[in-house]
Design a protein around this motif. Structure first.
Motif, PDB file in Angstrom:
ATOM      1  N   ARG A   1       2.159  -8.203  -7.919  1.00  0.00           N
ATOM      2  CA  ARG A   1       1.724  -8.260  -9.325  1.00  0.00           C
ATOM      3  C   ARG A   1       0.697  -7.171  -9.604  1.00  0.00           C
ATOM      4  O   ARG A   1       0.593  -6.670 -10.716  1.00  0.00           O
ATOM      5  CB  ARG A   1       1.143  -9.642  -9.629  1.00  0.00           C
ATOM      6  CG  ARG A   1       0.050 -10.084  -8.658  1.00  0.00           C
ATOM      7  CD  ARG A   1      -0.216 -11.568  -8.789  1.00  0.00           C
ATOM      8  NE  ARG A   1      -1.168 -12.066  -7.806  1.00  0.00           N
ATOM      9  CZ  ARG A   1      -1.201 -13.331  -7.408  1.00  0.00           C
ATOM     10  NH1 ARG A   1      -0.311 -14.198  -7.867  1.00  0.00           N
ATOM     11  NH2 ARG A   1      -2.099 -13.742  -6.542  1.00  0.00           N
ATOM     12  N   VAL A   2      -0.049  -6.803  -8.563  1.00  0.00           N
ATOM     13  CA  VAL A   2      -1.052  -5.752  -8.740  1.00  0.00           C
ATOM     14  C   VAL A   2      -0.361  -4.430  -9.076  1.00  0.00           C
ATOM     15  O   VAL A   2      -0.744  -3.733 -10.024  1.00  0.00           O
ATOM     16  CB  VAL A   2      -1.919  -5.598  -7.464  1.00  0.00           C
ATOM     17  CG1 VAL A   2      -2.859  -4.418  -7.607  1.00  0.00           C
ATOM     18  CG2 VAL A   2      -2.703  -6.874  -7.186  1.00  0.00           C
TER      19      VAL A   2
ATOM     20  N   ARG B   1      -0.951  -4.878   0.343  1.00  0.00           N
ATOM     21  CA  ARG B   1      -0.752  -5.807   1.450  1.00  0.00           C
ATOM     22  C   ARG B   1       0.725  -6.202   1.539  1.00  0.00           C
ATOM     23  O   ARG B   1       1.401  -6.365   0.507  1.00  0.00           O
ATOM     24  CB  ARG B   1      -1.595  -7.058   1.182  1.00  0.00           C
ATOM     25  CG  ARG B   1      -1.546  -8.121   2.226  1.00  0.00           C
ATOM     26  CD  ARG B   1      -2.508  -9.237   1.872  1.00  0.00           C
ATOM     27  NE  ARG B   1      -2.072  -9.980   0.700  1.00  0.00           N
ATOM     28  CZ  ARG B   1      -1.303 -11.062   0.731  1.00  0.00           C
ATOM     29  NH1 ARG B   1      -0.868 -11.525   1.893  1.00  0.00           N
ATOM     30  NH2 ARG B   1      -0.954 -11.689  -0.369  1.00  0.00           N
TER      31      ARG B   1
ATOM     32  N   ARG C   1      -5.167 -18.572 -12.194  1.00  0.00           N
ATOM     33  CA  ARG C   1      -4.304 -17.974 -11.165  1.00  0.00           C
ATOM     34  C   ARG C   1      -3.242 -18.996 -10.806  1.00  0.00           C
ATOM     35  O   ARG C   1      -3.542 -20.162 -10.559  1.00  0.00           O
ATOM     36  CB  ARG C   1      -5.105 -17.602  -9.921  1.00  0.00           C
ATOM     37  CG  ARG C   1      -4.179 -17.250  -8.760  1.00  0.00           C
ATOM     38  CD  ARG C   1      -4.859 -16.606  -7.614  1.00  0.00           C
ATOM     39  NE  ARG C   1      -5.217 -15.243  -7.928  1.00  0.00           N
ATOM     40  CZ  ARG C   1      -5.523 -14.337  -7.007  1.00  0.00           C
ATOM     41  NH1 ARG C   1      -5.497 -14.653  -5.725  1.00  0.00           N
ATOM     42  NH2 ARG C   1      -5.860 -13.122  -7.356  1.00  0.00           N
TER      43      ARG C   1
ATOM     44  N   GLN D   1       3.065  -8.873   1.541  1.00  0.00           N
ATOM     45  CA  GLN D   1       2.892 -10.263   1.092  1.00  0.00           C
ATOM     46  C   GLN D   1       3.908 -11.153   1.796  1.00  0.00           C
ATOM     47  O   GLN D   1       4.906 -11.588   1.211  1.00  0.00           O
ATOM     48  CB  GLN D   1       3.026 -10.324  -0.426  1.00  0.00           C
ATOM     49  CG  GLN D   1       2.050  -9.376  -1.093  1.00  0.00           C
ATOM     50  CD  GLN D   1       1.575  -9.855  -2.452  1.00  0.00           C
ATOM     51  OE1 GLN D   1       2.033 -10.845  -2.999  1.00  0.00           O
ATOM     52  NE2 GLN D   1       0.621  -9.132  -3.000  1.00  0.00           N
TER      53      GLN D   1
ATOM     54  N   PRO E   1      -6.299  -3.562  -2.880  1.00  0.00           N
ATOM     55  CA  PRO E   1      -6.861  -4.703  -3.622  1.00  0.00           C
ATOM     56  C   PRO E   1      -7.403  -5.801  -2.721  1.00  0.00           C
ATOM     57  O   PRO E   1      -8.154  -6.665  -3.181  1.00  0.00           O
ATOM     58  CB  PRO E   1      -5.666  -5.221  -4.433  1.00  0.00           C
ATOM     59  CG  PRO E   1      -4.465  -4.763  -3.684  1.00  0.00           C
ATOM     60  CD  PRO E   1      -4.847  -3.473  -3.015  1.00  0.00           C
ATOM     61  N   GLY E   2      -7.046  -5.748  -1.423  1.00  0.00           N
ATOM     62  CA  GLY E   2      -7.447  -6.796  -0.508  1.00  0.00           C
ATOM     63  C   GLY E   2      -6.622  -8.053  -0.769  1.00  0.00           C
ATOM     64  O   GLY E   2      -6.064  -8.202  -1.850  1.00  0.00           O
ATOM     65  N   PRO E   3      -6.532  -8.950   0.185  1.00  0.00           N
ATOM     66  CA  PRO E   3      -7.052  -8.813   1.538  1.00  0.00           C
ATOM     67  C   PRO E   3      -6.238  -7.803   2.346  1.00  0.00           C
ATOM     68  O   PRO E   3      -5.035  -7.697   2.146  1.00  0.00           O
ATOM     69  CB  PRO E   3      -6.885 -10.229   2.110  1.00  0.00           C
ATOM     70  CG  PRO E   3      -5.816 -10.881   1.294  1.00  0.00           C
ATOM     71  CD  PRO E   3      -5.840 -10.247  -0.047  1.00  0.00           C
TER      72      PRO E   3
ATOM     73  N   GLN F   1      -7.365  -7.003 -11.956  1.00  0.00           N
ATOM     74  CA  GLN F   1      -7.359  -6.186 -10.734  1.00  0.00           C
ATOM     75  C   GLN F   1      -6.959  -4.754 -11.093  1.00  0.00           C
ATOM     76  O   GLN F   1      -7.589  -3.784 -10.654  1.00  0.00           O
ATOM     77  CB  GLN F   1      -6.383  -6.773  -9.707  1.00  0.00           C
ATOM     78  CG  GLN F   1      -6.236  -5.931  -8.447  1.00  0.00           C
ATOM     79  CD  GLN F   1      -7.470  -5.935  -7.549  1.00  0.00           C
ATOM     80  OE1 GLN F   1      -8.056  -6.976  -7.319  1.00  0.00           O
ATOM     81  NE2 GLN F   1      -7.879  -4.764  -7.061  1.00  0.00           N
TER      82      GLN F   1
ATOM     83  N   ARG G   1     -12.025 -13.088  -3.310  1.00  0.00           N
ATOM     84  CA  ARG G   1     -12.603 -12.033  -4.138  1.00  0.00           C
ATOM     85  C   ARG G   1     -12.498 -12.329  -5.624  1.00  0.00           C
ATOM     86  O   ARG G   1     -13.483 -12.294  -6.366  1.00  0.00           O
ATOM     87  CB  ARG G   1     -11.810 -10.732  -3.932  1.00  0.00           C
ATOM     88  CG  ARG G   1     -12.319  -9.762  -2.980  1.00  0.00           C
ATOM     89  CD  ARG G   1     -11.130  -8.876  -2.579  1.00  0.00           C
ATOM     90  NE  ARG G   1     -10.177  -9.731  -1.866  1.00  0.00           N
ATOM     91  CZ  ARG G   1     -10.171  -9.860  -0.568  1.00  0.00           C
ATOM     92  NH1 ARG G   1     -10.979  -9.140   0.158  1.00  0.00           N
ATOM     93  NH2 ARG G   1      -9.340 -10.676   0.031  1.00  0.00           N
ATOM     94  N   THR G   2     -11.276 -12.597  -6.064  1.00  0.00           N
ATOM     95  CA  THR G   2     -11.043 -12.707  -7.501  1.00  0.00           C
ATOM     96  C   THR G   2     -11.814 -13.899  -8.070  1.00  0.00           C
ATOM     97  O   THR G   2     -12.513 -13.786  -9.071  1.00  0.00           O
ATOM     98  CB  THR G   2      -9.532 -12.845  -7.777  1.00  0.00           C
ATOM     99  OG1 THR G   2      -8.874 -11.727  -7.171  1.00  0.00           O
ATOM    100  CG2 THR G   2      -9.222 -12.857  -9.256  1.00  0.00           C
TER     101      THR G   2
ATOM    102  N   HIS H   1      -1.496  -8.922 -12.746  1.00  0.00           N
ATOM    103  CA  HIS H   1      -2.866  -9.196 -12.298  1.00  0.00           C
ATOM    104  C   HIS H   1      -3.745  -8.162 -13.013  1.00  0.00           C
ATOM    105  O   HIS H   1      -4.235  -7.212 -12.425  1.00  0.00           O
ATOM    106  CB  HIS H   1      -2.928  -9.052 -10.777  1.00  0.00           C
ATOM    107  CG  HIS H   1      -4.176  -9.577 -10.147  1.00  0.00           C
ATOM    108  ND1 HIS H   1      -5.268 -10.008 -10.890  1.00  0.00           N
ATOM    109  CD2 HIS H   1      -4.517  -9.742  -8.842  1.00  0.00           C
ATOM    110  CE1 HIS H   1      -6.208 -10.410 -10.047  1.00  0.00           C
ATOM    111  NE2 HIS H   1      -5.779 -10.259  -8.812  1.00  0.00           N
TER     112      HIS H   1
HETATM  113  C1  NCD Z   1      -4.067  -9.483  -4.747  1.00  0.00           C
HETATM  114  C2  NCD Z   1      -3.412 -10.691  -5.354  1.00  0.00           C
HETATM  115  O1  NCD Z   1      -3.799 -11.825  -5.111  1.00  0.00           O
HETATM  116  O2  NCD Z   1      -2.473 -10.468  -6.084  1.00  0.00           O
HETATM  117  N1  NCD Z   1      -5.342  -9.674  -4.246  1.00  0.00           N
HETATM  118  C3  NCD Z   1      -6.429  -9.793  -5.049  1.00  0.00           C
HETATM  119  O3  NCD Z   1      -6.385 -10.278  -6.147  1.00  0.00           O
HETATM  120  N2  NCD Z   1      -7.575  -9.301  -4.572  1.00  0.00           N
HETATM  121  C4  NCD Z   1      -3.202  -8.781  -3.796  1.00  0.00           C
HETATM  122  C5  NCD Z   1      -2.749  -9.501  -2.570  1.00  0.00           C
HETATM  123  O4  NCD Z   1      -2.839 -10.714  -2.449  1.00  0.00           O
HETATM  124  O5  NCD Z   1      -2.239  -8.794  -1.687  1.00  0.00           O
END
Ligand code: NCD
Length: 326
Positions: free
Chosen positions: A178-179, A233, A115, A235, A273-275, A148, A65-66, A145
């Motif tokens: 981080r989100v 999510r 990233r 992690q 935020p996915g996934p 996001q 996505r990002t 992040h």
């Molecule tokens: C997040 C990330 O990578 O920090 N996802 C994202 O950017 N869409 C959250 C995650 O990985 O759970």
């Protein structure tokens, strides 16, 4: 204290974290994104704002996505954009990160979107790039992040209006997220009415209480009467040791289902935020249900990233008048 993200005139030069930026900066990102969101609905989706600029995406960690929304955002602003696959780049042949950056700078690039698995990587890069180069953090370790978080703020504002009346719950693996950190700074700065973090003790550091969040270890209490539910999510790739019972047990206690969602306000929105891990932190019936805005978040990511990219390069429209087509 000097904010490394701002230039001497107080304008955004890098976007590394939502922490320490004022309400005026965050609101400007949201307002600008609003004008770009109208571009997305047109049949010709490009504006010439960053024509002649070169943007390099440096993704040291995987992302769908990002990375894709950064690529699309750059090309909709008419920039030249190149994504570097780090696994096959010269860093894996032993070239240092700084050597790689200086080589990319020699190709006259104007912006790095980074990233990285290490917290602080984007700040490090911003400190060492040439003066004319901007850096956007697309996620560093557990730290931040910010784009996001801003697309999440944009989504909340579009559905719910101003922040001061809202109760927002962030649920799940706060420890590794981080989100969540970037959301909490942004929500505080934008003046959210009440902020809750919800999850098991092992996944919520006590320090979050000092960040102005109310901590709940019981999902039902945490969701009671909220306007916005943000699920995170689990992690697993960042977990060392046994922080959790089984996934099944986690879902029983902290998974968002149609039943637990009933405790929130009837018009509450559900975000992620996915996934997503279906059946671990969120039931499919909720992820795909009428209160879910998860796919809208992805679409909004484009407009918000367009806004941030044009702001850090000092190009702000007249978006409407500079649109190339209808
Ligand atoms: C997040 C990330 O990578 O920090 N996802 C994202 O950017 N869409 C959250 C995650 O990985 O759970």
């Amino acid at each position: 204290m000097n904010n490394p993200q701002l230039d001497s005139n107080g304008n955004l030069k890098h976007f590394l974290t939502t922490e320490g930026l004022g309400k005026q900066h965050l609101t400007k990102i949201l307002d600008l994104a609003e004008s770009f969101a109208t571009v997305a609905g047109k049949s010709v989706k490009k504006v010439p704002l960053l024509r002649g600029k070169t943007i390099i995406n440096l993704f040291f960690e995987t992302s769908t996505r990002t990375r894709t929304t950064f690529e699309l955002a750059a090309s909709r602003l008419s920039a030249d954009v190149q994504s570097i696959n780090i696994a096959t780049s010269a860093t894996s042949k032993g070239e240092s990160l700084l050597d790689m950056l200086h080589n990319l700078e020699a190709m006259h690039c104007d912006m790095f979107v980074v990233r990285h698995g290490d917290s602080g990587a984007a700040h490090f890069i911003a400190k060492h790039v040439a003066d004319h180069v901007s850096v956007i953090n697309a996620g560093d370790g557990r730290h931040a992040h910010p784009t996001q978080a801003m697309l999440d703020m944009f989504t909340i504002r579009r559905h719910k209006g101003e922040f001061h009346n809202l109760k927002v719950a962030i649920v799940g693996d706060i420890l590794h997220s981080r989100v969540a950190r970037s959301q909490i700074h942004a929500l505080n700065t934008l003046g959210v009415g009440e902020l809750r973090v919800v999850g098991p003790k092992t996944l919520i550091p006590a320090a979050f209480g000092q960040m102005g969040a109310h901590i709940f270890h019981n999902l039902e209490q945490g969701l009671d009467g909220v306007d916005v539910v943000i699920m995170l999510r689990l992690q697993k790739e960042r977990m060392q040791g046994a922080l959790l019972p089984s996934e099944n047990e986690y879902f029983q206690r902290y998974g968002l289902t149609r039943e637990t969602l009933r405790l929130a306000k009837p018009d509450a929105i559900v975000m992620h935020p996915g996934p997503i891990n279906r059946g671990v932190e969120i039931a499919s019936s909720v992820a795909d249900g009428p209160q879910s805005v998860i796919l809208e978040q992805v679409s909004n990511g484009l407009a918000v990233r367009m806004a941030v990219m044009s702001m850090v390069l000092g190009r702000q429209p007249g978006v409407e008048s500079s649109a190339e087509g209808q």
